[in-house]
Design a protein around this motif. Structure first.
Motif, PDB file in Angstrom:
ATOM      1  N   SER A 105      -4.902 -12.140  -8.933  1.00  0.00           N
ATOM      2  CA  SER A 105      -4.356 -10.795  -8.729  1.00  0.00           C
ATOM      3  C   SER A 105      -4.671 -10.280  -7.332  1.00  0.00           C
ATOM      4  CB  SER A 105      -4.925  -9.827  -9.771  1.00  0.00           C
ATOM      5  OG  SER A 105      -4.504 -10.179 -11.073  1.00  0.00           O
ATOM      6  N   THR A 106      -3.712  -9.568  -6.746  1.00  0.00           N
ATOM      7  CA  THR A 106      -3.898  -9.012  -5.403  1.00  0.00           C
ATOM      8  C   THR A 106      -4.279  -7.535  -5.438  1.00  0.00           C
ATOM      9  OG1 THR A 106      -1.530  -8.499  -5.255  1.00  0.00           O
ATOM     10  CG2 THR A 106      -2.258 -10.647  -4.412  1.00  0.00           C
ATOM     11  N   HIS A 107      -4.160  -6.892  -6.607  1.00  0.00           N
ATOM     12  CA  HIS A 107      -4.493  -5.471  -6.779  1.00  0.00           C
ATOM     13  C   HIS A 107      -3.843  -4.613  -5.686  1.00  0.00           C
ATOM     14  CE1 HIS A 107      -7.360  -6.838  -9.749  1.00  0.00           C
ATOM     15  NE2 HIS A 107      -7.923  -7.621  -8.846  1.00  0.00           N
ATOM     16  N   PRO A 108      -2.519  -4.609  -5.634  1.00  0.00           N
ATOM     17  CA  PRO A 108      -1.819  -3.919  -4.542  1.00  0.00           C
ATOM     18  C   PRO A 108      -1.747  -2.408  -4.742  1.00  0.00           C
ATOM     19  CG  PRO A 108      -0.227  -4.775  -6.089  1.00  0.00           C
ATOM     20  CD  PRO A 108      -1.582  -5.219  -6.590  1.00  0.00           C
ATOM     21  N   ASN A 109      -1.435  -1.725  -3.651  1.00  0.00           N
ATOM     22  CA  ASN A 109      -1.079  -0.305  -3.684  1.00  0.00           C
ATOM     23  C   ASN A 109      -2.128   0.575  -4.360  1.00  0.00           C
ATOM     24  OD1 ASN A 109       1.353  -0.933  -2.401  1.00  0.00           O
ATOM     25  ND2 ASN A 109       2.407  -1.266  -4.346  1.00  0.00           N
ATOM     26  N   LEU A 110      -3.379   0.364  -3.993  1.00  0.00           N
ATOM     27  CA  LEU A 110      -4.462   1.170  -4.545  1.00  0.00           C
ATOM     28  C   LEU A 110      -5.196   1.958  -3.465  1.00  0.00           C
ATOM     29  CD1 LEU A 110      -6.000  -1.386  -7.101  1.00  0.00           C
ATOM     30  CD2 LEU A 110      -4.358   0.449  -7.556  1.00  0.00           C
ATOM     31  N   THR A 111      -4.620   2.024  -2.273  1.00  0.00           N
ATOM     32  CA  THR A 111      -5.287   2.671  -1.146  1.00  0.00           C
ATOM     33  C   THR A 111      -4.987   4.165  -1.104  1.00  0.00           C
ATOM     34  OG1 THR A 111      -3.410   2.279   0.323  1.00  0.00           O
ATOM     35  CG2 THR A 111      -5.085   0.541   0.185  1.00  0.00           C
ATOM     36  N   ALA A 112      -5.760   4.865  -0.277  1.00  0.00           N
ATOM     37  CA  ALA A 112      -5.513   6.292  -0.062  1.00  0.00           C
ATOM     38  C   ALA A 112      -4.146   6.503   0.573  1.00  0.00           C
ATOM     39  CB  ALA A 112      -6.612   6.878   0.824  1.00  0.00           C
ATOM     40  N   GLU A 113      -3.756   5.571   1.447  1.00  0.00           N
ATOM     41  CA  GLU A 113      -2.442   5.676   2.089  1.00  0.00           C
ATOM     42  C   GLU A 113      -1.325   5.591   1.050  1.00  0.00           C
ATOM     43  OE1 GLU A 113      -5.397   4.588   5.051  1.00  0.00           O
ATOM     44  OE2 GLU A 113      -4.877   3.723   3.096  1.00  0.00           O
TER      45      GLU A 113
ATOM     46  N   VAL B 145       2.846  10.833  -2.926  1.00  0.00           N
ATOM     47  CA  VAL B 145       2.887  12.296  -2.986  1.00  0.00           C
ATOM     48  C   VAL B 145       3.981  12.824  -2.063  1.00  0.00           C
ATOM     49  CG1 VAL B 145       1.631  14.426  -2.477  1.00  0.00           C
ATOM     50  CG2 VAL B 145       0.473  12.552  -3.656  1.00  0.00           C
ATOM     51  N   ARG B 146       4.050  12.263  -0.857  1.00  0.00           N
ATOM     52  CA  ARG B 146       5.055  12.718   0.116  1.00  0.00           C
ATOM     53  C   ARG B 146       6.466  12.342  -0.314  1.00  0.00           C
ATOM     54  NH1 ARG B 146       1.466  10.354   3.807  1.00  0.00           N
ATOM     55  NH2 ARG B 146       2.907   8.584   3.943  1.00  0.00           N
ATOM     56  N   GLY B 147       6.644  11.094  -0.676  1.00  0.00           N
ATOM     57  CA  GLY B 147       7.991  10.596  -0.941  1.00  0.00           C
ATOM     58  C   GLY B 147       8.368  10.499  -2.398  1.00  0.00           C
ATOM     59  N   GLY B 148       7.466  10.869  -3.294  1.00  0.00           N
ATOM     60  CA  GLY B 148       7.761  10.760  -4.716  1.00  0.00           C
ATOM     61  C   GLY B 148       7.553   9.345  -5.223  1.00  0.00           C
ATOM     62  N   GLN B 149       7.735   9.173  -6.507  1.00  0.00           N
ATOM     63  CA  GLN B 149       7.527   7.863  -7.121  1.00  0.00           C
ATOM     64  C   GLN B 149       8.849   7.124  -7.281  1.00  0.00           C
ATOM     65  OE1 GLN B 149       6.338   7.944 -11.295  1.00  0.00           O
ATOM     66  NE2 GLN B 149       6.882  10.112 -11.465  1.00  0.00           N
ATOM     67  N   HIS B 150       8.805   5.828  -7.029  1.00  0.00           N
ATOM     68  CA  HIS B 150       9.984   4.971  -7.168  1.00  0.00           C
ATOM     69  C   HIS B 150       9.573   3.690  -7.895  1.00  0.00           C
ATOM     70  CE1 HIS B 150      12.172   7.629  -4.476  1.00  0.00           C
ATOM     71  NE2 HIS B 150      11.158   7.550  -3.629  1.00  0.00           N
ATOM     72  N   PRO B 151       9.202   3.793  -9.167  1.00  0.00           N
ATOM     73  CA  PRO B 151       8.740   2.610  -9.899  1.00  0.00           C
ATOM     74  C   PRO B 151       9.860   1.595 -10.099  1.00  0.00           C
ATOM     75  CG  PRO B 151       9.025   4.464 -11.387  1.00  0.00           C
ATOM     76  CD  PRO B 151       9.205   5.002 -10.007  1.00  0.00           C
TER      77      PRO B 151
ATOM     78  N   PHE C 144       0.600  -6.830 -14.828  1.00  0.00           N
ATOM     79  CA  PHE C 144       1.695  -7.174 -13.916  1.00  0.00           C
ATOM     80  C   PHE C 144       1.278  -7.079 -12.452  1.00  0.00           C
ATOM     81  CE2 PHE C 144       3.756  -5.742 -17.864  1.00  0.00           C
ATOM     82  CZ  PHE C 144       4.496  -6.878 -18.147  1.00  0.00           C
ATOM     83  N   ASP C 145      -0.020  -6.914 -12.208  1.00  0.00           N
ATOM     84  CA  ASP C 145      -0.567  -6.849 -10.851  1.00  0.00           C
ATOM     85  C   ASP C 145       0.205  -5.848 -10.001  1.00  0.00           C
ATOM     86  OD1 ASP C 145      -2.381  -7.464  -8.860  1.00  0.00           O
ATOM     87  OD2 ASP C 145      -1.224  -9.169  -8.098  1.00  0.00           O
ATOM     88  N   GLN C 146       0.326  -4.639 -10.513  1.00  0.00           N
ATOM     89  CA  GLN C 146       1.007  -3.564  -9.808  1.00  0.00           C
ATOM     90  C   GLN C 146       0.027  -2.424  -9.554  1.00  0.00           C
ATOM     91  OE1 GLN C 146       4.194  -3.980  -8.720  1.00  0.00           O
ATOM     92  NE2 GLN C 146       4.107  -6.014  -9.667  1.00  0.00           N
ATOM     93  N   GLY C 147       0.421  -1.499  -8.679  1.00  0.00           N
ATOM     94  CA  GLY C 147      -0.481  -0.426  -8.302  1.00  0.00           C
ATOM     95  C   GLY C 147       0.107   0.948  -8.517  1.00  0.00           C
ATOM     96  N   VAL C 148      -0.386   1.894  -7.731  1.00  0.00           N
ATOM     97  CA  VAL C 148       0.033   3.289  -7.861  1.00  0.00           C
ATOM     98  C   VAL C 148       1.525   3.418  -7.545  1.00  0.00           C
ATOM     99  CG1 VAL C 148      -0.270   5.617  -6.935  1.00  0.00           C
ATOM    100  CG2 VAL C 148      -2.265   4.136  -7.283  1.00  0.00           C
ATOM    101  N   GLY C 149       2.260   4.030  -8.471  1.00  0.00           N
ATOM    102  CA  GLY C 149       3.675   4.291  -8.248  1.00  0.00           C
ATOM    103  C   GLY C 149       4.603   3.120  -8.491  1.00  0.00           C
TER     104      GLY C 149
END
Length: 285
Positions: free
Chosen positions: A49-57, A63-69, A87-92
Protein backbone atom coordinates in the motif's frame (compact mmCIF):
# COMPACT_ATOMS: atom_id res chain seq x y z
CA UNK A 1 18.39 -6.46 -5.03
CA UNK A 2 15.64 -7.53 -7.39
CA UNK A 3 13.14 -7.52 -4.52
CA UNK A 4 14.12 -3.95 -3.64
CA UNK A 5 13.73 -2.83 -7.25
CA UNK A 6 10.35 -4.55 -7.54
CA UNK A 7 9.13 -2.91 -4.34
CA UNK A 8 10.27 0.50 -5.56
CA UNK A 9 8.50 -0.07 -8.88
CA UNK A 10 5.25 -1.04 -7.16
CA UNK A 11 5.48 2.05 -4.97
CA UNK A 12 6.10 4.28 -7.99
CA UNK A 13 3.16 2.80 -9.87
CA UNK A 14 1.00 3.18 -6.79
CA UNK A 15 1.91 6.84 -6.44
CA UNK A 16 1.18 7.35 -10.13
CA UNK A 17 -2.30 5.84 -9.94
CA UNK A 18 -2.95 7.71 -6.70
CA UNK A 19 -2.07 10.96 -8.44
CA UNK A 20 -4.57 10.06 -11.14
CA UNK A 21 -7.21 9.47 -8.50
CA UNK A 22 -6.42 12.70 -6.66
CA UNK A 23 -6.80 14.71 -9.86
CA UNK A 24 -9.93 12.84 -10.89
CA UNK A 25 -12.82 15.15 -11.60
CA UNK A 26 -16.35 14.65 -12.78
CA UNK A 27 -16.33 12.69 -16.02
CA UNK A 28 -13.84 9.89 -15.26
CA UNK A 29 -14.95 6.78 -17.18
CA UNK A 30 -16.19 3.91 -15.03
CA UNK A 31 -13.62 1.48 -16.39
CA UNK A 32 -10.76 3.79 -15.35
CA UNK A 33 -12.20 4.24 -11.87
CA UNK A 34 -12.60 0.47 -11.54
CA UNK A 35 -8.96 -0.07 -12.53
CA UNK A 36 -7.88 2.31 -9.77
CA UNK A 37 -9.91 0.34 -7.23
CA UNK A 38 -8.59 -3.01 -8.43
CA UNK A 39 -4.99 -1.82 -8.50
CA UNK A 40 -5.37 -0.36 -5.02
CA UNK A 41 -6.75 -3.61 -3.66
CA UNK A 42 -3.90 -5.54 -5.27
CA UNK A 43 -1.38 -3.29 -3.50
CA UNK A 44 -3.19 -3.67 -0.18
CA UNK A 45 -3.43 -7.45 -0.50
CA UNK A 46 0.28 -7.77 -1.29
CA UNK A 47 1.38 -5.45 1.51
CA UNK A 48 2.50 -2.74 -0.93
CA UNK A 49 0.00 0.00 0.00
CA UNK A 50 1.14 3.53 -0.81
CA UNK A 51 -1.32 5.29 1.57
CA UNK A 52 -1.94 8.17 -0.85
CA UNK A 53 -3.58 11.55 -0.33
CA UNK A 54 -3.20 11.78 3.43
CA UNK A 55 -1.20 15.01 3.58
CA UNK A 56 -2.20 18.44 4.84
CA UNK A 57 -1.97 19.66 1.25
CA UNK A 58 -4.52 17.05 0.18
CA UNK A 59 -6.91 18.07 2.94
CA UNK A 60 -6.58 21.72 1.92
CA UNK A 61 -7.11 20.80 -1.74
CA UNK A 62 -10.40 19.03 -1.02
CA UNK A 63 -11.59 21.98 1.06
CA UNK A 64 -10.78 24.51 -1.68
CA UNK A 65 -11.93 22.51 -4.67
CA UNK A 66 -14.49 20.19 -3.13
CA UNK A 67 -14.55 16.42 -3.26
CA UNK A 68 -14.36 14.44 -6.49
CA UNK A 69 -14.39 10.76 -5.45
CA UNK A 70 -13.90 8.06 -8.05
CA UNK A 71 -16.50 5.70 -6.57
CA UNK A 72 -19.39 5.41 -4.15
CA UNK A 73 -18.99 2.29 -2.01
CA UNK A 74 -21.31 0.72 0.54
CA UNK A 75 -19.71 -1.77 2.89
CA UNK A 76 -20.39 -3.35 6.24
CA UNK A 77 -19.68 -1.52 9.50
CA UNK A 78 -17.35 -4.38 10.50
CA UNK A 79 -14.08 -2.88 11.79
CA UNK A 80 -12.14 -5.43 9.74
CA UNK A 81 -13.41 -3.93 6.47
CA UNK A 82 -11.81 -0.44 6.30
CA UNK A 83 -12.82 0.62 2.82
CA UNK A 84 -10.23 3.34 2.15
CA UNK A 85 -7.43 0.99 3.22
CA UNK A 86 -8.76 -1.98 1.25
CA UNK A 87 -8.53 0.04 -1.97
CA UNK A 88 -5.43 2.02 -0.95
CA UNK A 89 -7.20 5.35 -1.33
CA UNK A 90 -7.01 8.55 0.67
CA UNK A 91 -8.87 11.71 1.56
CA UNK A 92 -11.52 12.60 -1.02
CA UNK A 93 -10.96 9.49 -3.17
CA UNK A 94 -14.06 7.42 -2.38
CA UNK A 95 -17.51 8.28 -1.03
CA UNK A 96 -18.20 5.73 1.70
CA UNK A 97 -21.43 4.44 3.23
CA UNK A 98 -21.09 1.81 5.95
CA UNK A 99 -23.90 -0.06 7.67
CA UNK A 100 -24.06 -3.50 9.26
CA UNK A 101 -24.94 -6.05 6.60
CA UNK A 102 -24.47 -3.51 3.76
CA UNK A 103 -28.25 -3.16 3.42
CA UNK A 104 -30.10 -0.53 1.39
CA UNK A 105 -32.68 1.17 3.58
CA UNK A 106 -34.05 4.69 2.94
CA UNK A 107 -31.10 6.47 4.57
CA UNK A 108 -28.56 4.42 2.63
CA UNK A 109 -30.44 4.95 -0.64
CA UNK A 110 -30.36 8.71 -0.05
CA UNK A 111 -26.60 8.52 0.52
CA UNK A 112 -26.10 6.49 -2.67
CA UNK A 113 -28.06 9.08 -4.62
CA UNK A 114 -25.91 11.86 -3.19
CA UNK A 115 -22.77 10.02 -4.26
CA UNK A 116 -23.83 9.19 -7.80
CA UNK A 117 -26.18 12.11 -8.46
CA UNK A 118 -24.44 15.04 -6.76
CA UNK A 119 -20.81 13.93 -6.71
CA UNK A 120 -21.19 12.08 -10.04
CA UNK A 121 -19.12 9.04 -9.14
CA UNK A 122 -18.99 6.71 -12.15
CA UNK A 123 -18.90 3.52 -10.03
CA UNK A 124 -21.30 2.32 -7.33
CA UNK A 125 -19.95 -0.74 -5.51
CA UNK A 126 -21.83 -2.95 -3.04
CA UNK A 127 -19.21 -4.76 -0.98
CA UNK A 128 -20.06 -7.64 1.34
CA UNK A 129 -17.44 -9.56 3.30
CA UNK A 130 -16.75 -13.06 4.54
CA UNK A 131 -17.84 -14.05 8.07
CA UNK A 132 -20.36 -11.20 8.18
CA UNK A 133 -22.00 -11.11 11.62
CA UNK A 134 -25.23 -9.54 10.40
CA UNK A 135 -25.73 -12.17 7.71
CA UNK A 136 -24.77 -14.89 10.21
CA UNK A 137 -27.53 -13.68 12.54
CA UNK A 138 -30.02 -13.87 9.68
CA UNK A 139 -28.86 -17.36 8.65
CA UNK A 140 -29.08 -18.67 12.22
CA UNK A 141 -32.31 -16.80 12.94
CA UNK A 142 -30.58 -15.53 16.06
CA UNK A 143 -32.45 -13.71 18.81
CA UNK A 144 -31.40 -10.08 18.62
CA UNK A 145 -32.35 -7.08 20.73
CA UNK A 146 -33.21 -3.41 20.39
CA UNK A 147 -33.36 -2.19 16.81
CA UNK A 148 -31.37 -5.12 15.42
CA UNK A 149 -34.44 -7.13 14.32
CA UNK A 150 -35.30 -4.40 11.81
CA UNK A 151 -31.82 -4.68 10.30
CA UNK A 152 -31.68 -8.49 10.28
CA UNK A 153 -35.13 -8.73 8.69
CA UNK A 154 -33.77 -6.83 5.69
CA UNK A 155 -31.21 -9.61 5.16
CA UNK A 156 -33.50 -12.62 5.62
CA UNK A 157 -34.83 -12.55 2.02
CA UNK A 158 -31.23 -13.07 0.85
CA UNK A 159 -30.92 -16.08 3.16
CA UNK A 160 -34.14 -17.54 1.78
CA UNK A 161 -32.83 -17.05 -1.74
CA UNK A 162 -29.53 -18.76 -0.90
CA UNK A 163 -31.43 -21.74 0.50
CA UNK A 164 -33.56 -21.89 -2.63
CA UNK A 165 -30.44 -21.87 -4.80
CA UNK A 166 -28.74 -24.59 -2.77
CA UNK A 167 -31.24 -26.60 -0.70
CA UNK A 168 -28.49 -28.86 0.68
CA UNK A 169 -26.17 -26.04 1.75
CA UNK A 170 -25.47 -25.59 5.45
CA UNK A 171 -22.92 -24.13 7.84
CA UNK A 172 -20.11 -22.08 6.29
CA UNK A 173 -21.24 -22.96 2.77
CA UNK A 174 -24.73 -21.56 3.35
CA UNK A 175 -23.26 -18.45 4.98
CA UNK A 176 -21.02 -17.76 1.98
CA UNK A 177 -23.95 -18.13 -0.40
CA UNK A 178 -26.13 -15.88 1.76
CA UNK A 179 -23.42 -13.20 1.84
CA UNK A 180 -23.29 -13.20 -1.95
CA UNK A 181 -27.09 -13.23 -2.22
CA UNK A 182 -27.23 -10.27 0.15
CA UNK A 183 -24.97 -8.27 -2.17
CA UNK A 184 -27.32 -9.05 -5.07
CA UNK A 185 -30.31 -8.10 -2.91
CA UNK A 186 -28.88 -4.68 -2.07
CA UNK A 187 -28.18 -4.05 -5.75
CA UNK A 188 -31.75 -5.05 -6.59
CA UNK A 189 -33.14 -2.67 -3.98
CA UNK A 190 -31.10 0.14 -5.49
CA UNK A 191 -32.54 -0.49 -8.95
CA UNK A 192 -36.09 -0.98 -7.72
CA UNK A 193 -36.29 1.86 -5.21
CA UNK A 194 -34.11 4.62 -6.68
CA UNK A 195 -35.21 6.18 -9.96
CA UNK A 196 -32.00 8.23 -10.03
CA UNK A 197 -29.70 5.21 -9.80
CA UNK A 198 -31.84 3.32 -12.29
CA UNK A 199 -31.73 6.13 -14.85
CA UNK A 200 -27.97 6.63 -14.52
CA UNK A 201 -27.39 2.90 -15.08
CA UNK A 202 -29.72 2.90 -18.09
CA UNK A 203 -27.94 5.92 -19.57
CA UNK A 204 -24.56 4.23 -19.18
CA UNK A 205 -23.35 6.92 -16.77
CA UNK A 206 -23.06 4.60 -13.78
CA UNK A 207 -21.54 1.16 -13.29
CA UNK A 208 -23.33 -0.72 -10.51
CA UNK A 209 -21.28 -3.72 -9.40
CA UNK A 210 -20.93 -6.08 -6.46
CA UNK A 211 -18.05 -7.68 -4.62
CA UNK A 212 -17.13 -9.72 -1.55
CA UNK A 213 -14.10 -8.87 0.58
CA UNK A 214 -12.14 -11.76 2.10
CA UNK A 215 -11.16 -10.93 5.68
CA UNK A 216 -8.27 -13.42 5.61
CA UNK A 217 -6.57 -12.63 2.31
CA UNK A 218 -7.57 -8.98 1.93
CA UNK A 219 -8.72 -9.69 -1.61
CA UNK A 220 -11.92 -8.38 -3.15
CA UNK A 221 -13.75 -10.95 -5.27
CA UNK A 222 -15.49 -8.96 -7.97
CA UNK A 223 -19.00 -10.18 -8.78
CA UNK A 224 -19.66 -7.77 -11.64
CA UNK A 225 -23.06 -6.38 -12.55
CA UNK A 226 -26.25 -8.04 -11.34
CA UNK A 227 -27.02 -11.09 -13.53
CA UNK A 228 -30.63 -9.92 -13.90
CA UNK A 229 -29.88 -6.22 -14.29
CA UNK A 230 -31.62 -5.83 -17.66
CA UNK A 231 -34.88 -7.42 -16.50
CA UNK A 232 -34.76 -5.54 -13.18
CA UNK A 233 -34.38 -2.24 -15.01
CA UNK A 234 -37.23 -3.04 -17.37
CA UNK A 235 -39.59 -4.13 -14.60
CA UNK A 236 -38.77 -1.21 -12.32
CA UNK A 237 -39.16 1.31 -15.14
CA UNK A 238 -42.52 -0.15 -16.13
CA UNK A 239 -43.75 -0.06 -12.53
CA UNK A 240 -42.57 3.54 -12.16
CA UNK A 241 -44.48 4.61 -15.27
CA UNK A 242 -47.65 2.87 -14.12
CA UNK A 243 -47.47 4.62 -10.75
CA UNK A 244 -47.39 8.11 -12.28
CA UNK A 245 -50.69 9.94 -11.60
CA UNK A 246 -52.87 10.39 -14.64
CA UNK A 247 -54.13 13.85 -15.59
CA UNK A 248 -57.70 14.27 -14.40
CA UNK A 249 -60.00 16.86 -15.96
CA UNK A 250 -61.59 19.21 -13.40
CA UNK A 251 -65.31 18.56 -12.81
CA UNK A 252 -67.74 20.57 -14.91
CA UNK A 253 -69.94 22.85 -12.75
CA UNK A 254 -73.59 21.81 -12.59
CA UNK A 255 -75.90 23.88 -14.79
CA UNK A 256 -78.78 25.98 -13.49
CA UNK A 257 -76.84 27.68 -10.71
CA UNK A 258 -76.55 31.44 -10.61
CA UNK A 259 -73.19 33.14 -10.37
CA UNK A 260 -74.09 34.29 -6.87
CA UNK A 261 -74.87 30.75 -5.85
CA UNK A 262 -71.56 29.57 -7.26
CA UNK A 263 -69.73 32.29 -5.38
CA UNK A 264 -71.62 31.43 -2.25
CA UNK A 265 -70.48 27.83 -2.51
CA UNK A 266 -66.91 29.01 -1.97
CA UNK A 267 -67.81 30.34 1.47
CA UNK A 268 -67.45 28.00 4.43
CA UNK A 269 -70.89 27.14 5.77
CA UNK A 270 -71.83 28.31 9.25
CA UNK A 271 -71.37 25.69 11.95
CA UNK A 272 -74.44 23.56 12.60
CA UNK A 273 -74.32 24.42 16.29
CA UNK A 274 -73.45 27.82 17.72
CA UNK A 275 -71.09 26.27 20.26
CA UNK A 276 -68.92 24.97 17.40
CA UNK A 277 -68.13 28.48 16.20
CA UNK A 278 -64.61 29.76 16.77
CA UNK A 279 -64.36 32.13 19.74
CA UNK A 280 -64.24 35.79 18.84
CA UNK A 281 -61.21 37.90 19.60
CA UNK A 282 -61.32 39.54 23.03
CA UNK A 283 -62.56 43.14 23.05
CA UNK A 284 -60.06 45.85 23.93
CA UNK A 285 -60.33 46.92 27.53
Amino acid sequence: MRHGFASALVMALGLCTSAMASSAATGMPADEALILLKDGNARYMSGQSTHPNLTAERRAETVRGGQHPIATIIGCSDSREPLELIFDQGVGDIFVIRVAGNVAGPDELASFEYGVGHLHTPVLLVLGHTSCGAVTAAVENAKVHGNLPFLINQIKPAVARAKAWSPNASGADLLDKAIKANVWLTMENMLRKSAEIRELVQQGKLLLIGGVYDLHSGQVKWLGTHPDQASLLAAATKAHVQMKPKHVQPPVPATGKTEAADQGSMIDPAPAHPEQAAPSAPAHQ
